[in-house]
Design a protein around this motif. Structure first.
Motif, PDB file in Angstrom:
ATOM      1  N   GLN A   1       7.524   5.560  -5.373  1.00  0.00           N
ATOM      2  CA  GLN A   1       8.347   6.756  -5.246  1.00  0.00           C
ATOM      3  C   GLN A   1       9.813   6.430  -5.006  1.00  0.00           C
ATOM      4  O   GLN A   1      10.673   7.280  -5.219  1.00  0.00           O
ATOM      5  CB  GLN A   1       7.794   7.657  -4.145  1.00  0.00           C
ATOM      6  N   ARG A   2      10.103   5.193  -4.629  1.00  0.00           N
ATOM      7  CA  ARG A   2      11.496   4.761  -4.556  1.00  0.00           C
ATOM      8  C   ARG A   2      12.093   4.688  -5.958  1.00  0.00           C
ATOM      9  O   ARG A   2      13.267   4.983  -6.167  1.00  0.00           O
ATOM     10  CB  ARG A   2      11.585   3.387  -3.894  1.00  0.00           C
ATOM     11  N   VAL A   3      11.258   4.311  -6.947  1.00  0.00           N
ATOM     12  CA  VAL A   3      11.714   4.195  -8.330  1.00  0.00           C
ATOM     13  C   VAL A   3      11.526   5.508  -9.086  1.00  0.00           C
ATOM     14  O   VAL A   3      12.374   5.920  -9.864  1.00  0.00           O
ATOM     15  CB  VAL A   3      10.945   3.062  -9.055  1.00  0.00           C
ATOM     16  N   GLU A   4      10.380   6.171  -8.835  1.00  0.00           N
ATOM     17  CA  GLU A   4      10.035   7.417  -9.516  1.00  0.00           C
ATOM     18  C   GLU A   4       9.575   8.439  -8.484  1.00  0.00           C
ATOM     19  O   GLU A   4       8.396   8.499  -8.124  1.00  0.00           O
ATOM     20  CB  GLU A   4       8.925   7.155 -10.542  1.00  0.00           C
ATOM     21  N   PRO A   5      10.527   9.239  -7.941  1.00  0.00           N
ATOM     22  CA  PRO A   5      10.180  10.195  -6.878  1.00  0.00           C
ATOM     23  C   PRO A   5       9.111  11.189  -7.290  1.00  0.00           C
ATOM     24  O   PRO A   5       8.409  11.740  -6.425  1.00  0.00           O
ATOM     25  CB  PRO A   5      11.514  10.906  -6.606  1.00  0.00           C
ATOM     26  N   GLY A   6       8.949  11.437  -8.600  1.00  0.00           N
ATOM     27  CA  GLY A   6       7.970  12.412  -9.042  1.00  0.00           C
ATOM     28  C   GLY A   6       6.546  11.906  -9.099  1.00  0.00           C
ATOM     29  O   GLY A   6       5.629  12.683  -9.396  1.00  0.00           O
ATOM     30  N   PHE A   7       6.329  10.633  -8.798  1.00  0.00           N
ATOM     31  CA  PHE A   7       4.960  10.119  -8.840  1.00  0.00           C
ATOM     32  C   PHE A   7       4.124  10.835  -7.785  1.00  0.00           C
ATOM     33  O   PHE A   7       4.503  10.899  -6.616  1.00  0.00           O
ATOM     34  CB  PHE A   7       4.940   8.609  -8.596  1.00  0.00           C
ATOM     35  N   PRO A   8       2.955  11.379  -8.176  1.00  0.00           N
ATOM     36  CA  PRO A   8       2.172  12.213  -7.246  1.00  0.00           C
ATOM     37  C   PRO A   8       1.597  11.431  -6.069  1.00  0.00           C
ATOM     38  O   PRO A   8       0.968  10.390  -6.247  1.00  0.00           O
ATOM     39  CB  PRO A   8       1.062  12.778  -8.135  1.00  0.00           C
ATOM     40  N   THR A   9       1.816  11.958  -4.898  1.00  0.00           N
ATOM     41  CA  THR A   9       1.316  11.319  -3.669  1.00  0.00           C
ATOM     42  C   THR A   9      -0.201  11.200  -3.673  1.00  0.00           C
ATOM     43  O   THR A   9      -0.764  10.244  -3.125  1.00  0.00           O
ATOM     44  CB  THR A   9       1.784  12.123  -2.440  1.00  0.00           C
ATOM     45  N   ALA A  10      -0.877  12.134  -4.320  1.00  0.00           N
ATOM     46  CA  ALA A  10      -2.342  12.111  -4.333  1.00  0.00           C
ATOM     47  C   ALA A  10      -2.902  10.845  -4.969  1.00  0.00           C
ATOM     48  O   ALA A  10      -4.020  10.424  -4.648  1.00  0.00           O
ATOM     49  CB  ALA A  10      -2.862  13.334  -5.088  1.00  0.00           C
ATOM     50  N   LEU A  11      -2.136  10.195  -5.866  1.00  0.00           N
ATOM     51  CA  LEU A  11      -2.625   8.992  -6.541  1.00  0.00           C
ATOM     52  C   LEU A  11      -2.276   7.702  -5.816  1.00  0.00           C
ATOM     53  O   LEU A  11      -2.808   6.643  -6.159  1.00  0.00           O
ATOM     54  CB  LEU A  11      -2.070   8.911  -7.974  1.00  0.00           C
TER      55      LEU A  11
ATOM     56  N   GLY B   1       0.812  -1.201   0.000  1.00  0.00           N
ATOM     57  CA  GLY B   1       0.000   0.000   0.000  1.00  0.00           C
ATOM     58  C   GLY B   1       0.848   1.256   0.000  1.00  0.00           C
ATOM     59  O   GLY B   1       2.064   1.221   0.176  1.00  0.00           O
ATOM     60  N   GLY B   2       0.183   2.396  -0.209  1.00  0.00           N
ATOM     61  CA  GLY B   2       0.870   3.676  -0.140  1.00  0.00           C
ATOM     62  C   GLY B   2       1.787   3.949  -1.317  1.00  0.00           C
ATOM     63  O   GLY B   2       1.671   3.341  -2.380  1.00  0.00           O
ATOM     64  N   CYS B   3       2.717   4.871  -1.107  1.00  0.00           N
ATOM     65  CA  CYS B   3       3.561   5.384  -2.194  1.00  0.00           C
ATOM     66  C   CYS B   3       5.006   4.928  -2.152  1.00  0.00           C
ATOM     67  O   CYS B   3       5.777   5.212  -3.078  1.00  0.00           O
ATOM     68  CB  CYS B   3       3.552   6.918  -2.148  1.00  0.00           C
TER      69      CYS B   3
ATOM     70  N   ALA C   1      -1.274   7.662  -2.048  1.00  0.00           N
ATOM     71  CA  ALA C   1      -1.273   7.724  -0.578  1.00  0.00           C
ATOM     72  C   ALA C   1      -2.345   6.844   0.044  1.00  0.00           C
ATOM     73  O   ALA C   1      -2.141   6.247   1.106  1.00  0.00           O
ATOM     74  CB  ALA C   1      -1.434   9.168  -0.120  1.00  0.00           C
ATOM     75  N   THR C   2      -3.507   6.738  -0.585  1.00  0.00           N
ATOM     76  CA  THR C   2      -4.621   5.997   0.013  1.00  0.00           C
ATOM     77  C   THR C   2      -4.701   4.550  -0.465  1.00  0.00           C
ATOM     78  O   THR C   2      -5.659   3.836  -0.128  1.00  0.00           O
ATOM     79  CB  THR C   2      -5.951   6.699  -0.318  1.00  0.00           C
ATOM     80  N   LEU C   3      -3.723   4.090  -1.243  1.00  0.00           N
ATOM     81  CA  LEU C   3      -3.767   2.714  -1.745  1.00  0.00           C
ATOM     82  C   LEU C   3      -3.556   1.723  -0.601  1.00  0.00           C
ATOM     83  O   LEU C   3      -2.584   1.808   0.144  1.00  0.00           O
ATOM     84  CB  LEU C   3      -2.684   2.492  -2.797  1.00  0.00           C
ATOM     85  N   ALA C   4      -4.487   0.783  -0.478  1.00  0.00           N
ATOM     86  CA  ALA C   4      -4.361  -0.262   0.540  1.00  0.00           C
ATOM     87  C   ALA C   4      -3.491  -1.392   0.002  1.00  0.00           C
ATOM     88  O   ALA C   4      -3.356  -1.547  -1.215  1.00  0.00           O
ATOM     89  CB  ALA C   4      -5.740  -0.795   0.911  1.00  0.00           C
ATOM     90  N   PRO C   5      -2.891  -2.188   0.871  1.00  0.00           N
ATOM     91  CA  PRO C   5      -2.154  -3.360   0.383  1.00  0.00           C
ATOM     92  C   PRO C   5      -3.045  -4.198  -0.524  1.00  0.00           C
ATOM     93  O   PRO C   5      -4.225  -4.411  -0.235  1.00  0.00           O
ATOM     94  CB  PRO C   5      -1.788  -4.098   1.671  1.00  0.00           C
ATOM     95  N   LEU C   6      -2.499  -4.679  -1.591  1.00  0.00           N
ATOM     96  CA  LEU C   6      -3.310  -5.342  -2.605  1.00  0.00           C
ATOM     97  C   LEU C   6      -3.979  -6.606  -2.099  1.00  0.00           C
ATOM     98  O   LEU C   6      -5.129  -6.884  -2.433  1.00  0.00           O
ATOM     99  CB  LEU C   6      -2.442  -5.687  -3.818  1.00  0.00           C
TER     100      LEU C   6
END
Length: 278
Positions: free
Chosen positions: A242-252, A236-238, A254-259
């Motif tokens: 963001q470890r691979v692509e730091p520019g990936f927006p947190t808004a997309l 889940g989360g970013c 941050a709320t992702l739950a573990p799959l």
């Protein structure tokens, strides 16, 4: 004296004790190679196409068999048909590579030229029925090699056609289902899953069909050729993306739950058509 004469005689016959008179194994081997059938073939891949200044002359490069002995004859391209949108060309050659005794077990490249009946113009070039090239958006003289979705795939964006293009880019398993998309037009996250276990409707199976599934989450970045895969992660989360692509927006993300927690245990849902299942 007799021993010396014997030695001279053996040398004249080709070597003391190394060969036997009448031994033609090498000759037979060469003759066998020469007698292998040369059959008509097509390249395993067409890798490049160039268009000359006259807009009619093509130079085509393809993968062909390669070995210690000659493996390709009569490598040529021929115009086969045209329409207002397409020009069809076929590449053929003769090769003994169908028989491994030929030694033609490697691959190399070969090029050939062809002059079209008329200028290619804005039409797409189709080589051997499957490989497409276009001058649109190309850096001439090189033509642009088109992808699986053709020369003009759906533009990246938050649309169904765009998501389908992303699934192909992610090499998603056949009959996969999209569970969720998080998109802003430049960045994209897709959760998808595919059923595993017994076939749906199999009442003899334990557990019953359609009761388990596997899934994945893939992150994308929009590029001119379409969605480009950044990474995949079931967490889940970013952090992973963001470890691979730091520019990936947190808004997309941050709320992702573990799959594993977000997959429905009986996915695909009952409303899914059976024809989409493996």
């Amino acid at each position: 004296m007799a021993a010396a004469l014997c030695a001279v005689a053996l040398l004249l016959l080709g070597g003391c004790g190394t060969r036997v008179a009448g031994d033609t194994s090498d000759a037979n081997s060469a003759a066998s190679t020469l007698s292998l059938p040369w059959t008509l073939a097509q390249p395993s891949a067409v890798t490049a196409a160039q268009l000359a200044d006259d807009r009619r002359t093509l130079t085509l490069t393809a993968q062909v068999p390669k070995g210690k002995r000659p493996c390709v004859r009569a490598f040529k391209a021929a115009f086969t048909d045209s329409s207002p949108k397409y020009v069809w060309v076929q590449i053929t050659f003769s090769s003994p590579s169908g028989d491994r005794r030929s030694g033609c077990t490697g691959e190399g490249t070969a090029s050939t030229k062809l002059r079209l009946p008329e200028a290619l113009g804005n039409r797409e070039l189709i080589v051997d029925s499957s490989t497409q090239f276009t001058a649109d958006g190309a850096q001439l003289p090189a033509l642009r090699l088109c992808g699986e979705l053709g020369c003009h795939p759906p533009a990246t964006g938050c649309t169904t056609a765009s998501y389908e293009q992303a699934m192909i880019a992610a090499d998603a398993p056949e009959h996969s289902y999209r569970d969720a998309e998080h998109c802003d037009g430049k960045w994209l996250v897709i959760d998808f899953s595919w059923r595993t276990g017994p076939v749906c409707g199999d009442t003899t199976a334990t557990p019953s069909g359609c009761t388990s599934s596997l899934g994945d989450r893939v992150f994308f970045r929009a590029e001119p050729a379409g969605w480009k895969t950044i990474t995949a992660s079931s967490t889940g989360g970013c952090k992973a993306v963001q470890r691979v692509e730091p520019g990936f927006p947190t808004a997309l993300c941050a709320t992702l739950a573990p799959l594993s927690a977000s997959l429905h245990p009986s996915y695909p849902p009952p409303s899914a058509t059976a024809s989409k299942l493996p």
